[in-house]
Design a protein around this motif. Structure first.
Motif, PDB file in Angstrom:
ATOM      1  N   GLY A 124       0.798  -1.221   0.000  1.00  0.00           N
ATOM      2  CA  GLY A 124       0.000   0.000   0.000  1.00  0.00           C
ATOM      3  C   GLY A 124       0.830   1.270   0.000  1.00  0.00           C
ATOM      4  O   GLY A 124       0.332   2.338   0.359  1.00  0.00           O
ATOM      5  N   SER A 125       2.097   1.135  -0.466  1.00  0.00           N
ATOM      6  CA  SER A 125       2.938   2.333  -0.451  1.00  0.00           C
ATOM      7  C   SER A 125       4.005   2.269  -1.535  1.00  0.00           C
ATOM      8  O   SER A 125       4.314   1.207  -2.058  1.00  0.00           O
TER       9      SER A 125
ATOM     10  N   PRO B  63       1.642   6.686   0.518  1.00  0.00           N
ATOM     11  CA  PRO B  63       0.547   5.738   0.240  1.00  0.00           C
ATOM     12  C   PRO B  63       0.205   5.668  -1.250  1.00  0.00           C
ATOM     13  O   PRO B  63       0.264   6.658  -1.963  1.00  0.00           O
TER      14      PRO B  63
ATOM     15  N   TYR C 240      -2.746   4.078  -4.176  1.00  0.00           N
ATOM     16  CA  TYR C 240      -4.180   3.818  -4.226  1.00  0.00           C
ATOM     17  C   TYR C 240      -4.486   2.359  -3.894  1.00  0.00           C
ATOM     18  O   TYR C 240      -5.609   2.039  -3.496  1.00  0.00           O
TER      19      TYR C 240
ATOM     20  N   GLY D 229      -3.410   0.893  -1.424  1.00  0.00           N
ATOM     21  CA  GLY D 229      -3.618   0.916   0.023  1.00  0.00           C
ATOM     22  C   GLY D 229      -4.919   1.594   0.410  1.00  0.00           C
ATOM     23  O   GLY D 229      -5.253   1.679   1.586  1.00  0.00           O
ATOM     24  N   LYS D 230      -5.636   2.057  -0.586  1.00  0.00           N
ATOM     25  CA  LYS D 230      -6.919   2.720  -0.334  1.00  0.00           C
ATOM     26  C   LYS D 230      -8.035   1.887  -0.987  1.00  0.00           C
ATOM     27  O   LYS D 230      -8.295   0.786  -0.533  1.00  0.00           O
ATOM     28  N   LEU D 231      -8.624   2.364  -2.057  1.00  0.00           N
ATOM     29  CA  LEU D 231      -9.788   1.693  -2.634  1.00  0.00           C
ATOM     30  C   LEU D 231      -9.462   0.722  -3.765  1.00  0.00           C
ATOM     31  O   LEU D 231     -10.237  -0.187  -4.043  1.00  0.00           O
ATOM     32  N   THR D 232      -8.356   0.924  -4.456  1.00  0.00           N
ATOM     33  CA  THR D 232      -8.037   0.099  -5.626  1.00  0.00           C
ATOM     34  C   THR D 232      -7.486  -1.258  -5.194  1.00  0.00           C
ATOM     35  O   THR D 232      -6.529  -1.323  -4.424  1.00  0.00           O
TER      36      THR D 232
END
Length: 184
Positions: A99-100, A108, A110, A112-115
């Motif tokens: 995630g980074s 970060p 993406y 590590g977020k929604l993707t």
């Protein structure tokens, strides 16, 4: 676990195979853990480990494992439909998803977020997509090798880096010894 711990754990599984490793810290970590002539370290081409690994797998019969990061795959998203449409059953893409952007300071991504890269790979047409947690990466990698089917593994892990020196080998030397390993 962080990426370097995963690499240390899977190094014995990687060792007999051709490995194309992502630019920056992943290459430095693999170099420190198990430098050998079957490892090709990316020293200046972010996002191309998966593309180079696929091309190598299509050109010869030995098992090829590309180690990539989520940030690099996001940099070169075109690689996933290219992989899906050019099946090489001797090819494995291992995406270490922390995630980074690890090599540039753990900013970060993406992923590590929604993707979810596993969903992107499936949407691109990749048939064998495996998601695992860091501690299960070795088992997932060995299963993919044993299956003799092109596989994409997304290994979820923590972000974080260890301090280590840059690779001081000349890129021409790295390339030549890898080419010799491919030809042997």
């Amino acid at each position: 676990m962080i990426r370097s711990e995963i690499l240390r754990e899977i190094a014995p599984i990687l060792n007999p195979h051709l490995v194309v490793c992502n630019i920056g810290l992943p290459s430095q970590e693999l170099h420190m853990i198990d430098d050998n002539e079957r490892n090709f370290y990316m020293l200046g081409t972010m996002g191309l480990s998966s593309s180079i690994g696929l091309g190598l797998a299509l050109a010869q019969d030995k098992t090829v494992i590309s180690i990539d990061g989520d940030g690099s795959v996001l940099t070169n998203l075109g690689t996933l439909p290219t992989i899906a449409n050019n099946v090489a059953d001797n090819y494995i893409l291992l995406i270490i998803d922390n995630g980074s952007y690890g090599s540039t300071g753990d900013q970060p991504t993406y992923a590590g977020k929604l993707t979810k890269l596993e969903n992107v790979a499936k949407a691109c047409g990749c048939e064998n997509v495996v998601v695992c947690q860091d501690v299960d990466t070795g088992a997932a990698l060995q299963a993919a090798i044993d299956s003799k089917q092109m596989t994409i593994i997304v290994s979820k892990c923590d972000s974080g880096n260890i301090k280590l020196p840059v690779i001081t080998k000349d890129p021409v030397v790295i390339r030549q010894r890898f080419m010799d390993a491919v030809a042997s």
